[in-house]
Design a protein around this motif. Structure first.
Motif, PDB file in Angstrom:
ATOM      1  N   TYR A  21       0.899  -0.986   0.034  1.00 49.45           N
ATOM      2  CA  TYR A  21      -0.043   0.084  -0.079  1.00 49.45           C
ATOM      3  C   TYR A  21       0.958   1.236   0.034  1.00 49.45           C
ATOM      4  O   TYR A  21       0.463   2.090  -0.663  1.00 49.45           O
ATOM      5  N   LEU A  22       1.988   1.110   0.723  1.00 51.86           N
ATOM      6  CA  LEU A  22       2.954   2.312   0.696  1.00 51.86           C
ATOM      7  C   LEU A  22       3.370   2.543  -0.719  1.00 51.86           C
ATOM      8  O   LEU A  22       3.435   3.692  -1.172  1.00 51.86           O
ATOM      9  N   LEU A  23       3.886   1.491  -1.256  1.00 51.55           N
ATOM     10  CA  LEU A  23       4.253   1.683  -2.575  1.00 51.55           C
ATOM     11  C   LEU A  23       3.189   2.060  -3.624  1.00 51.55           C
ATOM     12  O   LEU A  23       3.543   3.214  -4.348  1.00 51.55           O
ATOM     13  N   LEU A  30       3.361  10.509  -6.826  1.00 54.37           N
ATOM     14  CA  LEU A  30       4.505  10.825  -7.870  1.00 54.37           C
ATOM     15  C   LEU A  30       3.954  11.143  -9.240  1.00 54.37           C
ATOM     16  O   LEU A  30       4.368  11.889 -10.198  1.00 54.37           O
ATOM     17  N   ILE A  31       3.151  10.043  -9.457  1.00 55.70           N
ATOM     18  CA  ILE A  31       2.684   9.861 -11.012  1.00 55.70           C
ATOM     19  C   ILE A  31       1.207  10.412 -11.317  1.00 55.70           C
ATOM     20  O   ILE A  31       1.032  11.191 -12.130  1.00 55.70           O
ATOM     21  N   VAL A  32       0.387  10.211 -10.442  1.00 60.79           N
ATOM     22  CA  VAL A  32      -0.933  10.535 -10.490  1.00 60.79           C
ATOM     23  C   VAL A  32      -1.222  12.017 -10.219  1.00 60.79           C
ATOM     24  O   VAL A  32      -1.733  12.744 -10.874  1.00 60.79           O
ATOM     25  N   ALA A 258       7.397  -2.440  -8.032  1.00 59.22           N
ATOM     26  CA  ALA A 258       6.193  -2.326  -8.673  1.00 59.22           C
ATOM     27  C   ALA A 258       5.682  -3.469  -9.455  1.00 59.22           C
ATOM     28  O   ALA A 258       4.545  -3.645  -9.369  1.00 59.22           O
ATOM     29  N   ALA A 259       6.379  -3.973 -10.243  1.00 53.94           N
ATOM     30  CA  ALA A 259       6.213  -5.322 -11.130  1.00 53.94           C
ATOM     31  C   ALA A 259       5.682  -6.314 -10.135  1.00 53.94           C
ATOM     32  O   ALA A 259       4.822  -6.968 -10.470  1.00 53.94           O
ATOM     33  N   LEU A 267       0.341  -1.005 -13.118  1.00 58.99           N
ATOM     34  CA  LEU A 267      -0.464  -0.449 -13.844  1.00 58.99           C
ATOM     35  C   LEU A 267       0.118   1.266 -13.592  1.00 58.99           C
ATOM     36  O   LEU A 267       0.109   1.965 -14.581  1.00 58.99           O
ATOM     37  N   LEU A 268       0.276   1.655 -12.303  1.00 56.92           N
ATOM     38  CA  LEU A 268       0.271   2.820 -11.648  1.00 56.92           C
ATOM     39  C   LEU A 268       1.915   3.108 -12.621  1.00 56.92           C
ATOM     40  O   LEU A 268       2.150   4.356 -13.134  1.00 56.92           O
TER      41      LEU A 268
END
Lengths: 431, 327
Positions: A21-23, A30-32, A258-259, A267-268
């Motif tokens: 969840y932290l990730l 950072l991305i969205v 992430a992977a 996806l993020l």
């Protein structure tokens, strides 16, 4: 697959869900968040007291027309990239010259696209180098500036994305299957078509996706920003080396995690590659120059470039690793679990050794493309900080063709040297 | 030894003064050499450091737009007056009129904008390919058969100064000017990109001339020994003024005002003249022809700002797409 297996078992792990969840939260921030800022600025333009950068441009039908061309061109580029990349990888596999081909494939990827087009414009035409060698420079010019010509040219830039994904996959090909096919009497062609190629599908899909997204992302930018192209070039070179290296190192770890951490985080981490560089860059300014974030040492320092490179190219590692996982047998991890290995042990001793070539290939791609990135660097760099690309483009802009070209050559050589070193290192580790 | 120590001490004092002062942030679409020269001279004179961000007009405008909620730049210089007016209409420009502005050429200061300098948009020929008796005297001489397939023009969609040319040319020549451009395109004129892209084929000799290109870069090239000639047609040509302005909401308005004052002072204007632009200040000698030595077309700047977008679009549909379809 491996993650869903982990979700089912409850015997070990301190609290892996928390880490995940932290990730996800970190990636979302950072991305969205920057993308939300771009969308918000378009929707609430009046309240923000500013005309949105691209709304008028987006509305104009010329951009719609350009996008249609972009999609056709992007499709063609992807097709050719897959062809070139796969052919190259299959030829290089088990070849004595594999490392040489690895290095050679990096060159077009390391060379800034504006340098490539400049070089070609010097070659073709009635007074170009080709004409001086007695070739028909004008016919060459017509061929180059057609849709097909542009597609071939761009495909040479993006084929490496497919090439390295497939190379990493081939290095980890389950040899047993090929042997089994051989023993059952399949000839070379049948083994290639029926056994090897199906195993390569995830890698080809990942590489093709990245090539397509990069092609349309990079091509779309000149429409908005225009394609117009002091301080010592050495400083610019060192800046780029440091930033690209940092982005690659952090990207290696974050992309891998992430992977591994499931679909949401994958996806993020894959969003940025589908967003045009100019949009990401504007979003970054809006997000990190906003009144509530401006006092953080992000926008206005080199950190913003590091963050931009890291996130814009995080999909390289994430997609490569995901492709590697798709082609990986889950039996090994399950076996380790059955014998009581913790998640961490499993990651360190089973998954990581298998996924390492994929992650490293992705990280090297992050390094290469960060090193020569232009569109975002121009917009995001702190006033007095130059990267190689912004420096080169400024030289050209001031009419110093020689200085710009010289710097371009030095930059490509420096990046090539770093990349070859990394591949040699990777080769030693993968062997 | 003592001199060395003194120099070191002076450097330390200057550096200390520089550190103590809040820096001025300067965004410019002008040449980097000039921007750095102005910044260095200003810091030497006042002790105020200057952070220079030099990029193309498109990049500077995109960055200003994105930073709108929290402005970072104090002083802005653009390559086109029309873009300056557009920025002013959208509230980006503080209404600061420098006391030095009364010394600039009449009409070169307006609202919050003052010209830093100017450049003409000329015909530039390769002298190895074009003999002197072939030099065009009129824009309409370019319709001669010897110029078929031999001309380039910067794309007004990518070059702010070429867009300025298009608007001023259209104000003065109307449809006649438009037909000229269409006929040139019919005769094989190329529109390859921004200024440099249009000039490059002329440098290599592949094309013989470029039209509507900024002249000061070519003056610098000629000084460096490049075989070019800069021609001003007898009907006159457009002069693109480069506006300097203080940003509304600038983080350091006092420093920004001081920098603008310096830029317009005799010392700052000498630096502008040094890169072969037309200095804005009356009495500062230019190192190149100025309006009067060639014919400058009269321009209604508000009208330029009103019409330029539509003219760029019309140029794209009627001229550029015509070229694409013929190929």
């Amino acid at each position: 697959m491996s993650t869903s297996g982990a979700a089912r078992s409850t015997r070990f792990r301190p609290s892996p869900a928390l880490g995940r969840y932290l990730l996800i939260a970190g990636l979302a921030l950072l991305i969205v968040y920057p993308l939300v800022m771009v969308v918000a600025s378009v929707l609430f333009a009046e309240a923000w007291g500013a005309r949105p950068l691209s709304l008028a441009d987006l509305r104009a039908d010329r951009v719609v027309r350009a996008w249609r061309n972009t999609l056709v061109l992007g499709g063609l580029v992807t097709l050719l990239s897959v062809l070139f990349g796969m052919a190259g990888a299959l030829l290089a596999h088990r070849s004595r010259w594999a490392r040489l081909v690895d290095a050679a494939m990096a060159v077009p990827f390391l060379t800034p696209p504006f340098l490539v087009s400049l070089a070609w414009s010097q070659i073709v035409g009635s007074r170009g180098y080709a004409a001086r060698l007695g070739l028909d420079g004008l016919a060459l010019q017509d061929a180059l500036y057609s849709v097909g010509g542009m597609a071939v040219l761009m495909a040479t830039s993006y084929a490496p994305l497919v090439y390295y994904a497939v190379r990493a996959q081939l290095a980890r090909l389950p040899g047993g299957l090929v042997w089994a096919a051989a023993i059952s009497g399949a000839d070379r062609l049948t083994r290639l078509v029926r056994v090897v190629l199906p195993l390569l599908v995830p890698a080809v899909a990942a590489g093709g996706f990245l090539a397509f997204a990069s092609a349309i992302g990079e091509y779309g930018t000149p429409l908005v920003i225009g394609q117009r192209i002091g301080d010592p070039g050495l400083a610019a070179l060192l800046n780029s080396l440091g930033l690209a290296l940092g982005a690659a190192a952090v990207g290696l770890v974050v992309g891998l995690l992430a992977a591994r951490a499931g679909r949401v985080s994958l996806l993020l981490a894959s969003i940025p590659v589908a967003v045009p560089a100019i949009t990401t860059a504007v979003g970054f300014i809006r997000a990190w120059n906003a009144p509530w974030a401006a006092s953080l040492p992000v926008y206005g320092t080199g950190t913003i470039l590091l963050l931009y490179y890291l996130l814009q190219y995080l999909p390289f590692v994430a997609q490569y690793v995901a492709a590697g996982q798709a082609g990986m047998s889950t039996n090994l991890e399950l076996a380790a679990r059955v014998h009581g290995a913790t998640r961490l042990r499993n990651l360190a001793h089973v998954a990581l050794p298998l996924l390492w070539p994929h992650a490293l290939a992705g990280a090297i791609m992050i390094f290469s493309i960060s090193f020569r990135e232009l569109v975002g660097s121009v917009l995001l760099r702190p006033p007095s900080l130059h990267t190689t690309s912004t420096f080169i483009i400024q030289q050209f802009d001031q009419g110093s063709m020689v200085a710009g070209t010289a710097m371009g050559v030095v930059a490509v050589l420096a990046a090539l040297l770093s990349t070859v070193t990394a591949w040699l290192f990777a080769g030693k580790n993968a062997a | 030894m003592i001199r060395k120590l003194a120099a070191l001490l002076l450097t330390a004092v200057l550096l200390g003064a520089a550190l103590a002062q809040k820096p001025v942030t300067f965004y410019t679409a002008g040449p980097a050499g000039l921007a750095n020269g102005l910044a260095t001279a200003f810091t030497a004179a006042t002790g105020i450091p200057v952070e220079v961000y030099q990029a193309t007009s498109g990049d500077v405008l995109a960055r200003l737009e994105a930073e709108r909620t929290n402005p970072r730049a104090d002083v802005i210089v653009l390559a086109s007056w029309g873009e300056g007016i557009d920025l002013e209409r959208r509230g980006f420009v503080a209404q600061y009129v420098s006391p030095e502005a009364e010394f600039v050429q009449p009409g070169w200061s307006e609202g919050g904008l003052t010209a830093q300098g100017g450049a003409a948009l000329a015909i530039i020929v390769n002298t190895l390919e074009v003999s002197e008796d072939e030099y065009p005297k009129s824009w309409f001489d370019l319709l001669g058969p010897e110029w078929a397939g031999a001309i380039t023009m910067p794309d007004p969609g990518l070059s702010g100064s070429a867009a300025e040319f298009l608007a001023i040319f259209h104000q003065n020549f109307g449809e006649r000017g438009w037909e000229l451009l269409a006929d040139l395109a019919e005769a094989g004129m190329a529109v390859p990109g921004p200024n440099n892209a249009a000039l490059n084929p002329v440098l290599t000799g592949e094309r013989r001339a470029t039209i509507a290109a900024v002249d000061y870069i070519s003056f610098n090239s000629i000084a460096a020994g490049v075989a070019l000639a800069i021609l001003y047609p007898e009907e006159g040509t457009a002069v693109a003024l480069r506006p300097v302005m203080l940003q509304d909401g600038a983080p350091n308005p006092e420093g920004g005002q001081a920098f603008i004052d310096f830029m317009l002072s005799a010392e700052g204007q000498a630096l502008v003249a040094g890169v072969n632009m037309i200095p804005a200040r009356v009495g500062v000698p230019a190192q190149r022809p100025v309006p009067g030595e060639f014919v400058a077309l009269p321009a209604d700047n508000q009208l330029v700002a009103d019409t330029v977008i539509d003219l760029i679009e019309r140029f794209r549909t009627e001229i550029v797409e015509g070229i694409v379809q013929r190929n």
